[in-house]
Design a protein around this motif. Structure first.
Motif, short mmCIF file in Angstrom:
data_model
loop_
_atom_site.label_atom_id
_atom_site.label_comp_id
_atom_site.label_asym_id
_atom_site.label_seq_id
_atom_site.Cartn_x
_atom_site.Cartn_y
_atom_site.Cartn_z
N LEU A 105 0.83 -1.20 0.00
CA LEU A 105 0.00 0.00 0.00
C LEU A 105 0.87 1.25 0.00
N ALA A 106 1.92 1.24 0.81
CA ALA A 106 2.82 2.39 0.87
C ALA A 106 3.44 2.66 -0.49
N ALA A 107 3.87 1.60 -1.16
CA ALA A 107 4.48 1.77 -2.48
C ALA A 107 3.46 2.26 -3.51
N ASP A 108 2.28 1.67 -3.50
CA ASP A 108 1.26 2.03 -4.49
C ASP A 108 0.78 3.47 -4.33
N LEU A 109 0.72 3.95 -3.08
CA LEU A 109 0.19 5.29 -2.81
C LEU A 109 1.27 6.36 -2.73
N GLY A 110 2.52 5.95 -2.92
CA GLY A 110 3.60 6.92 -2.90
C GLY A 110 3.96 7.43 -1.52
N ALA A 111 3.70 6.63 -0.48
CA ALA A 111 4.06 7.03 0.88
C ALA A 111 5.57 7.06 1.05
N LEU A 112 6.03 7.87 1.98
CA LEU A 112 7.46 7.93 2.28
C LEU A 112 7.92 6.71 3.06
N GLY A 113 6.99 6.06 3.74
CA GLY A 113 7.31 4.89 4.54
C GLY A 113 6.09 4.41 5.27
N HIS A 114 6.29 3.46 6.18
CA HIS A 114 5.15 2.95 6.94
C HIS A 114 5.57 2.57 8.35
N VAL A 115 4.57 2.47 9.21
CA VAL A 115 4.77 2.07 10.60
C VAL A 115 3.82 0.93 10.92
N ILE A 116 4.17 0.15 11.93
CA ILE A 116 3.28 -0.88 12.43
C ILE A 116 3.31 -0.85 13.95
N ALA A 117 2.29 -1.45 14.54
CA ALA A 117 2.37 -1.79 15.95
C ALA A 117 3.17 -3.08 16.02
N HIS A 118 4.27 -3.07 16.72
CA HIS A 118 5.12 -4.24 16.73
C HIS A 118 4.49 -5.39 17.51
N THR A 119 3.56 -5.10 18.40
CA THR A 119 2.55 -6.06 18.83
C THR A 119 1.22 -5.34 18.73
N GLY A 120 0.28 -5.93 18.00
CA GLY A 120 -0.99 -5.27 17.77
C GLY A 120 -1.27 -5.15 16.29
N ALA A 121 -2.44 -4.62 15.96
CA ALA A 121 -2.93 -4.63 14.59
C ALA A 121 -2.77 -3.30 13.86
N ALA A 122 -2.27 -2.26 14.50
CA ALA A 122 -2.17 -0.95 13.86
C ALA A 122 -1.15 -0.96 12.73
N ARG A 123 -1.54 -0.37 11.61
CA ARG A 123 -0.69 -0.23 10.44
C ARG A 123 -0.89 1.17 9.87
N GLY A 124 0.19 1.89 9.56
CA GLY A 124 0.04 3.25 9.08
C GLY A 124 1.02 3.61 7.98
N LEU A 125 0.62 4.55 7.12
CA LEU A 125 1.46 5.05 6.05
C LEU A 125 1.87 6.48 6.37
N ILE A 126 3.12 6.82 6.09
CA ILE A 126 3.69 8.13 6.41
C ILE A 126 3.78 8.98 5.15
N PHE A 127 3.22 10.19 5.24
CA PHE A 127 3.29 11.17 4.16
C PHE A 127 3.78 12.50 4.71
N ALA A 128 4.30 13.34 3.83
CA ALA A 128 4.56 14.72 4.21
C ALA A 128 3.21 15.40 4.46
N PRO A 129 3.13 16.35 5.40
CA PRO A 129 1.86 17.03 5.66
C PRO A 129 1.27 17.63 4.39
N GLY A 130 -0.01 17.37 4.19
CA GLY A 130 -0.71 17.90 3.02
C GLY A 130 -0.52 17.10 1.75
N GLN A 131 0.21 16.00 1.80
CA GLN A 131 0.50 15.22 0.59
C GLN A 131 -0.24 13.89 0.55
N LEU A 132 -1.24 13.73 1.38
CA LEU A 132 -1.99 12.47 1.43
C LEU A 132 -2.88 12.34 0.19
N PRO A 133 -2.74 11.27 -0.58
CA PRO A 133 -3.59 11.11 -1.76
C PRO A 133 -5.06 10.97 -1.37
N PRO A 134 -5.97 11.53 -2.14
CA PRO A 134 -7.39 11.49 -1.77
C PRO A 134 -7.96 10.08 -1.75
#
Length: 269
Positions: free
Chosen positions: A217-246
């Motif tokens: 997902l990070a690659a497809d959406l052009g994210a700068l990177g991603h984060v996870i909960a190292h225990t848990g289900a949270a997954r997130g993509l990192i963007f520069a502020p204001g650069q989140l694709p619609p």
């Protein structure tokens, strides 16, 4: 009413050396939190779904450790799922302590949380994203520059996974720490996002995770990177502020993520 903000996985988590402590740099998330309210009653009780968030025995143990008397009916409301890797356990304990009138040193509260449940996120401390935190010891091992300002979109993927405080099955991240400090000193978001991605990738590989859509997902959406909960289900993509694709929210939901949330972090927040 007391509300304590949670976090959304970790920017970095692992061990300091093969036999060292488990450490983390949390990703604070003001958009998710736990709220505690108190109504009069003759004894301490937890109402409704609250016991699923915080068992009564654990609540009493924390209050006893802090020497805080509390009677009444406590209602806890979480804006994120237990076991999601977004800080429900710690936020609940901190909210309960503050509901009971705790105003002491937050480091004492952190130690009480670890004594109660064996591990803790640094949600009771100021600027938690600037701390290298030993989560099983309630110790600040280093104070770091603030992460660069970022915009994160993420959700919860897969089954919930509560933190096991006896679990030290994490990869060594000693080599990533000087790189993280350098990226934060320079406020270089691209570099920080790459380091967070490396930590997440190592953890998933170390734990032999079978499927996870976050990297693609990070690659497809052009994210700068991603984060996870190292225990848990949270997954997130990192963007520069204001650069989140619609289309990002729809893409995460299509990939099976639930509870999609968007928030800003870093930059001294």
């Amino acid at each position: 009413m007391i509300r304590v903000a949670g976090h959304f996985g970790e920017l970095l988590q692992g061990r300091l050396g093969p036999q060292g402590p488990v450490v983390l740099i949390t990703l604070p998330c003001a958009a998710l939190g736990v709220t505690a309210t108190l109504t009069p009653a003759t004894a301490l009780t937890l109402t409704g779904e609250s016991a699923a968030i915080l068992p009564l025995a654990r609540a009493k143990a924390l209050l006893q450790t802090l020497n805080l008397p509390l009677t009444g009916s406590v209602t806890l409301t979480a804006e994120m799922p237990p076991g999601g890797g977004a800080g429900v356990s710690t936020a609940s304990l901190v909210a309960l302590a503050r509901l009971a009138g705790w105003q002491g040193d937050p480091r004492d509260l952190a130690r009480a949380c670890v004594a109660t449940e064996g591990a803790s996120d640094p949600l009771m401390l100021d600027q938690p994203a600037q701390l290298l935190w030993a989560s099983r010891r309630a110790e600040i091992l280093d104070t770091l520059p603030p992460p660069p300002a970022m915009e994160v979109i993420g959700g919860f993927y897969g089954a919930p996974e509560r933190t096991d405080p006896t679990d030290d099955n994490f990869p060594d991240v000693t080599d990533l720490l000087p790189l993280w400090r350098k990226a934060c000193e320079a406020q270089d978001l691209a570099a920080a996002a790459r380091i967070a991605t490396t930590s997440a990738t190592r953890c998933l590989a170390h734990r032999k995770a079978q499927t996870d859509p976050t990297a693609s997902l990070a690659a497809d959406l052009g994210a700068l990177g991603h984060v996870i909960a190292h225990t848990g289900a949270a997954r997130g993509l990192i963007f520069a502020p204001g650069q989140l694709p619609p289309e990002a929210r729809a893409r995460l939901e299509q990939a099976g993520m639930t509870g999609v949330v968007q928030f800003r972090a870093g930059g001294g927040r």
